[in-house]
Design a protein around this motif. Structure first.
Motif, PDB file in Angstrom:
ATOM      1  N   SER A 260       0.802  -1.138   0.090  1.00  0.00           N
ATOM      2  CA  SER A 260      -0.033  -0.254   0.108  1.00  0.00           C
ATOM      3  C   SER A 260       0.873   1.120  -0.070  1.00  0.00           C
ATOM      4  O   SER A 260       2.078   1.161   0.404  1.00  0.00           O
ATOM      5  CB  SER A 260      -1.042   0.066   1.152  1.00  0.00           C
ATOM      6  OG  SER A 260      -0.388  -0.242   2.135  1.00  0.00           O
TER       7      SER A 260
ATOM      8  N   ILE B 207      -5.049  12.783   1.893  1.00  0.00           N
ATOM      9  CA  ILE B 207      -6.035  12.128   1.117  1.00  0.00           C
ATOM     10  C   ILE B 207      -7.275  13.044   0.988  1.00  0.00           C
ATOM     11  O   ILE B 207      -7.829  12.781  -0.152  1.00  0.00           O
ATOM     12  CB  ILE B 207      -6.477  11.049   1.784  1.00  0.00           C
ATOM     13  CG1 ILE B 207      -7.163   9.813   1.136  1.00  0.00           C
ATOM     14  CG2 ILE B 207      -7.070  11.231   3.429  1.00  0.00           C
ATOM     15  CD1 ILE B 207      -6.597   9.003   0.245  1.00  0.00           C
TER      16      ILE B 207
ATOM     17  N   ILE C 122      -3.694   3.312   0.186  1.00  0.00           N
ATOM     18  CA  ILE C 122      -4.315   2.896  -0.890  1.00  0.00           C
ATOM     19  C   ILE C 122      -3.568   1.769  -1.324  1.00  0.00           C
ATOM     20  O   ILE C 122      -2.437   1.836  -1.750  1.00  0.00           O
ATOM     21  CB  ILE C 122      -4.432   4.050  -1.872  1.00  0.00           C
ATOM     22  CG1 ILE C 122      -5.459   5.457  -1.284  1.00  0.00           C
ATOM     23  CG2 ILE C 122      -4.936   3.412  -3.247  1.00  0.00           C
ATOM     24  CD1 ILE C 122      -5.399   6.527  -2.205  1.00  0.00           C
TER      25      ILE C 122
ATOM     26  N   TYR D 217      -6.951  -1.246  -5.435  1.00  0.00           N
ATOM     27  CA  TYR D 217      -8.046  -0.175  -5.290  1.00  0.00           C
ATOM     28  C   TYR D 217      -8.152   0.977  -6.399  1.00  0.00           C
ATOM     29  O   TYR D 217      -9.133   1.661  -6.340  1.00  0.00           O
ATOM     30  CB  TYR D 217      -8.046   0.706  -3.860  1.00  0.00           C
ATOM     31  CG  TYR D 217      -7.944  -0.234  -2.691  1.00  0.00           C
ATOM     32  CD1 TYR D 217      -8.580  -1.605  -2.725  1.00  0.00           C
ATOM     33  CD2 TYR D 217      -7.696   0.341  -1.197  1.00  0.00           C
ATOM     34  CE1 TYR D 217      -8.624  -2.268  -1.352  1.00  0.00           C
ATOM     35  CE2 TYR D 217      -7.740  -0.305  -0.476  1.00  0.00           C
ATOM     36  CZ  TYR D 217      -8.072  -1.490  -0.349  1.00  0.00           C
ATOM     37  OH  TYR D 217      -8.404  -2.374   0.850  1.00  0.00           O
ATOM     38  N   VAL D 218      -7.196   0.814  -7.133  1.00  0.00           N
ATOM     39  CA  VAL D 218      -7.011   2.207  -8.146  1.00  0.00           C
ATOM     40  C   VAL D 218      -7.029   1.508  -9.705  1.00  0.00           C
ATOM     41  O   VAL D 218      -6.582   0.318  -9.824  1.00  0.00           O
ATOM     42  CB  VAL D 218      -5.618   2.604  -8.031  1.00  0.00           C
ATOM     43  CG1 VAL D 218      -5.213   3.830  -8.914  1.00  0.00           C
ATOM     44  CG2 VAL D 218      -5.349   2.981  -6.388  1.00  0.00           C
TER      45      VAL D 218
ATOM     46  N   LEU E 146       0.548   7.395  -6.935  1.00  0.00           N
ATOM     47  CA  LEU E 146      -0.058   6.208  -6.459  1.00  0.00           C
ATOM     48  C   LEU E 146       0.288   5.235  -7.604  1.00  0.00           C
ATOM     49  O   LEU E 146       1.079   5.363  -8.639  1.00  0.00           O
ATOM     50  CB  LEU E 146      -1.623   6.601  -7.201  1.00  0.00           C
ATOM     51  CG  LEU E 146      -2.760   7.447  -6.240  1.00  0.00           C
ATOM     52  CD1 LEU E 146      -3.997   7.223  -6.811  1.00  0.00           C
ATOM     53  CD2 LEU E 146      -2.812   6.861  -4.867  1.00  0.00           C
TER      54      LEU E 146
ATOM     55  N   VAL F 229      -9.833   6.009  -7.871  1.00  0.00           N
ATOM     56  CA  VAL F 229      -9.509   5.455  -6.753  1.00  0.00           C
ATOM     57  C   VAL F 229     -10.789   4.821  -5.913  1.00  0.00           C
ATOM     58  O   VAL F 229     -11.673   5.695  -5.735  1.00  0.00           O
ATOM     59  CB  VAL F 229      -8.711   6.573  -5.543  1.00  0.00           C
ATOM     60  CG1 VAL F 229      -8.614   5.735  -4.547  1.00  0.00           C
ATOM     61  CG2 VAL F 229      -7.651   6.996  -6.452  1.00  0.00           C
TER      62      VAL F 229
ATOM     63  N   ARG G 160     -11.471   2.884  -3.360  1.00  0.00           N
ATOM     64  CA  ARG G 160     -11.691   3.100  -1.909  1.00  0.00           C
ATOM     65  C   ARG G 160     -10.391   3.326  -1.313  1.00  0.00           C
ATOM     66  O   ARG G 160      -8.924   3.188  -1.870  1.00  0.00           O
ATOM     67  CB  ARG G 160     -12.251   1.913  -1.208  1.00  0.00           C
ATOM     68  CG  ARG G 160     -11.498   0.726  -0.905  1.00  0.00           C
ATOM     69  CD  ARG G 160     -12.276  -0.409  -0.875  1.00  0.00           C
ATOM     70  NE  ARG G 160     -13.280  -0.991  -1.635  1.00  0.00           N
ATOM     71  CZ  ARG G 160     -13.054  -1.496  -2.726  1.00  0.00           C
ATOM     72  NH1 ARG G 160     -12.022  -1.962  -2.881  1.00  0.00           N
ATOM     73  NH2 ARG G 160     -14.076  -1.795  -3.396  1.00  0.00           N
ATOM     74  N   ALA G 161     -10.234   3.830  -0.015  1.00  0.00           N
ATOM     75  CA  ALA G 161      -9.090   4.067   0.758  1.00  0.00           C
ATOM     76  C   ALA G 161      -9.282   3.451   2.185  1.00  0.00           C
ATOM     77  O   ALA G 161     -10.272   3.480   2.548  1.00  0.00           O
ATOM     78  CB  ALA G 161      -8.682   5.499   0.691  1.00  0.00           C
TER      79      ALA G 161
ATOM     80  N   ASN H  96     -14.971   5.536  -2.445  1.00  0.00           N
ATOM     81  CA  ASN H  96     -15.227   6.714  -3.273  1.00  0.00           C
ATOM     82  C   ASN H  96     -16.521   7.380  -3.356  1.00  0.00           C
ATOM     83  O   ASN H  96     -17.436   6.639  -3.974  1.00  0.00           O
ATOM     84  CB  ASN H  96     -14.666   6.563  -4.704  1.00  0.00           C
ATOM     85  CG  ASN H  96     -14.368   7.707  -5.468  1.00  0.00           C
ATOM     86  OD1 ASN H  96     -15.118   8.871  -5.244  1.00  0.00           O
ATOM     87  ND2 ASN H  96     -13.275   7.723  -6.304  1.00  0.00           N
TER      88      ASN H  96
END
Ligand SMILES: Nc1ncnc2c1ncn2[C@@H]1O[C@H](COP(=O)(O)OP(=O)(O)OP(=O)(O)O)[C@@H](O)[C@H]1O
Ligand SMILES: [Mg+2]
Lengths: 271, 354
Positions: B236, B242, B261, B265-266, B306, B327, B329-330, B343
């Motif tokens: 991560s 953020i 992240i 997730y990206v 990222l 993105v 989620r984080a 998101n």
């Protein structure tokens, strides 16, 4: 190509030098002794060996060396154990003192024993009151032998203990083995090769000891005369063949023991 | 065996190696203790085994407190990292050791050895000494020896650490099968998260002497409870601000909130690859690297960097390309709290103005 040749020459040169050195320093003298002992023929050799005083000297030496070895095995194993497994002030000093008997002139050792255990010393008087004498009797010889061969067992056992992992013991505990059982089934077998080779070296060294023993033994033929002193006496009284015969016996014993030591060690490293 | 640990503490001198560790384990489960080096995993295992005494806390096996029992009486099997086989004993003597100690009758010992040799695939090696075995074989002897006295709990300290990657793979599936078959409660220590995720029923993450989280591999992955777990599991990237990222503006409202992240997730791509452009950021490809089965892409968005993967099936990106980044989620955290957030723009798109 030239490089290889050169290095081959070098290696050949080194090997022959070492071999030559070995032959001149060790093999020739030993062969000389075997030759000397047989110089007057077999019958004379046999009679030299069966001469009661010679025979008794050898038997006495073997007996006392055995006693000294057994004591050294017990005490040396314990001492090696304590020096490796316990941490206490003075441990380092004690550990370096172990080698002292190797460093001291053996005559000095004899003198020490004489002064410490003689009839006029406290220990001597105490032994006297119990009805036995130390100096000029067998106990003094054994003590001298123990002293000069003290380091062998300790030094042979220590590296084995050091390389032994605590997890082997812990594994035994988790399988339900008590401390005593773990010692006898796991730790002692691991120490055994060291104990054996140390014991054999100590034994052959004790057989050969002269300097420390000659001062304290009394050297009464047939009673407290050990083999090395007997050899000395035979030379003094101009009987080199008699000296050589006993020497041959000691030599042969030493060879057998050395061979056993290397056999034990080979088995150990072979594993 | 049901295992319960309460308030476990252990200090070595001034150093607190284990801090307030509590957990309970159901019978028959395989638990992976995972964490960085020096975290206290071995210490916990050794206290369970009775090889180390806890300073405070209770260790309860089967509802019975065993703190005062010596290792001999705890009914555990322990597999050491270096195997700790008895060097002067053959394979079968090693396996027999625990049985002889327990005074099993000779005939039963013989039977049990045969059974274990069979189970561990060591047939034909019974008469060999440990130095005549390969690493993997030694590992299995250690396993057989620990299992022989029929322990209720099996503890394994990095059982595969000294074995090369390929055999390790085989051995761990073998271990999993074996433990399923025997139904014995087991705890194993590992450095390797793939190993823990693949094999364990539950994972306990241990860091700096604390139990950070206990849960199934999926729970730990999906819902990390502490920043440490979030950063430790998977790969991560830590994002300091953020709140600047589109879709995570809420986070900016809480000062000191940071985000983690993960690459998965990206999503990255050209403008036409996204349906919800409003939820994406625009950035530039700052690094691209072929990883064998996918591309590793680094994207610079303002001062945020990222990392993500991109399928080989999609159009190839070039260094310096302008791209859109979604993105999904984080993992957010601040000093008081931590949570996973989706998101926002993706979930409910901005109302359309006419
Ligand atoms: N006998 C000991 N004496 C002093 N400190 C110790 C002892 N055993 C462990 N420690 C310390 O306790 C901490 C935890 O050690 P432990 O062996 O439990 O870690 P670990 O999680 O098993 O690490 P690794 O993954 O490297 O094996 C370490 O910082 C270690 O230095
Ligand atoms: Mg460890």
């Amino acid at each position: 190509m030239t490089n290889m040749l050169q290095s081959r020459w070098w290696s050949w040169g080194f090997r022959s030098t070492v071999m030559l050195y070995f032959v001149i320093l060790i093999v020739l003298p030993i062969l000389g002794i075997y030759g000397q002992s047989l110089s007057d023929g077999w019958p004379k050799f046999v009679s030299n060996l069966t001469e009661p005083l010679a025979w008794k000297a050898v038997m006495l030496t073997v007996k006392l060396a055995l006693i000294a070895t057994v004591i050294n095995v017990l005490i040396g194993t314990m001492a090696g154990w304590v020096l490796i497994r316990y941490r206490f002030p003075g441990r380092q000093l004690l550990n370096s003192l172990v080698d002292l008997p190797f460093a001291l002139p053996t005559a000095v050792v004899g003198l020490m024993i004489m002064l410490l255990l003689g009839p006029r010393s406290e220990v001597g008087q105490w032994a006297d009151s119990l009805g036995f004498a130390i100096l000029f009797h067998e106990p003094a010889i054994v003590i001298a032998m123990i002293f000069v061969t003290f380091p062998f067992v300790i030094r042979a056992v220590q590296p084995l203990l050091e390389e032994m992992d605590a997890s082997e013991e812990e594994a035994a505990y988790t399988m339900g083995a008590s401390k005593a059982k773990t010692f006898f089934r796991v730790i002692l077998p691991a120490m055994m090769p060291g104990i054996l080779s140390g014991a054999m070296l100590a034994f052959s060294r004790a057989l050969a000891e002269f300097g420390a023993v000659v001062l304290v033994a009394g050297n009464i033929p047939g009673r407290t005369l050990v083999a090395s002193v007997y050899i000395f006496g035979q030379i003094e009284s101009d009987n080199p063949a008699g000296a050589a015969a006993v020497s041959v016996l000691l030599l042969t014993l030493s060879f057998v023991i050395l061979w056993l030591v290397s056999y034990v060690q080979a088995r150990r490293t072979g594993r | 065996m049901h295992v319960e640990v309460r308030g476990l503490n252990k200090k070595f001198g001034e150093f607190q190696a284990v801090k307030d560790v509590e957990f309970s384990i159901e019978k028959g489960q395989l638990i992976g203790l995972l964490g960085p080096s020096g975290g206290g995993k071995t210490s916990i295992l050794r206290m369970l085994a009775g090889l180390e005494t806890p300073d405070t806390g209770d260790i309860v096996f089967h509802g019975k407190r065993v703190n005062d029992l010596p290792p001999q009486e705890r009914g555990i099997g322990f597999v050491f990292q270096n195997y700790a086989l008895f060097k002067h004993m053959t394979v079968s003597e090693n396996i027999a050791f625990g049985l002889e100690v327990k005074k099993w009758p000779k005939a039963r010992i013989k039977e049990r050895i045969a059974e274990l040799v069979e189970l561990t695939g060591l047939s034909g090696f019974e008469k060999r000494y440990p130095h005549q075995l390969s690493g993997g074989q030694r590992q299995r002897v250690a396993f057989a020896r620990a299992l022989a006295p029929e322990p209720q709990l099996l503890l394994l300290d990095e059982p595969f650490a000294a074995i090369d990657a390929k055999i390790r793979h085989e051995l761990r599936s073998w271990l999993r099968e074996m433990i399923d078959r025997l139904g014995i409660t087991s705890i194993f220590v590992t450095h390797d998260q793939d190993e823990a995720i693949e094999v364990a029923d539950q994972i306990m993450i241990i860091n700096k002497g604390r139990l950070e989280q206990k849960g199934t591999p999926w729970e730990i992955y999906k819902d990390p409870q502490t920043p440490f777990v979030a950063s430790f599991i998977g790969e991560s990237t830590l994002i300091e601000d953020i709140g600047k990222l589109r879709g995570f503006a809420d986070a900016a409202a809480m000062p000191g909130t940071k985000g983690l992240i993960r690459p998965e997730y990206v999503e990255v791509g050209k403008e036409n690859e996204f349906t919800l452009l409003s939820a994406t950021e625009t950035g530039r490809v700052s690094h691209i690297h072929f990883r064998g089965s996918e591309w590793l892409v680094e994207i610079q968005i303002g001062d945020i960097k990222l990392v993500t993967y991109r399928s080989l099936e999609k159009p190839v990106l070039q260094l310096g390309d302008e791209v859109h980044v979604l993105v999904h989620r984080a993992y957010l955290f601040n000093d008081n709290d931590s949570w996973v957030t989706e998101n926002k723009l993706k979930v409910d798109p901005l109302p359309v103005h006419i």
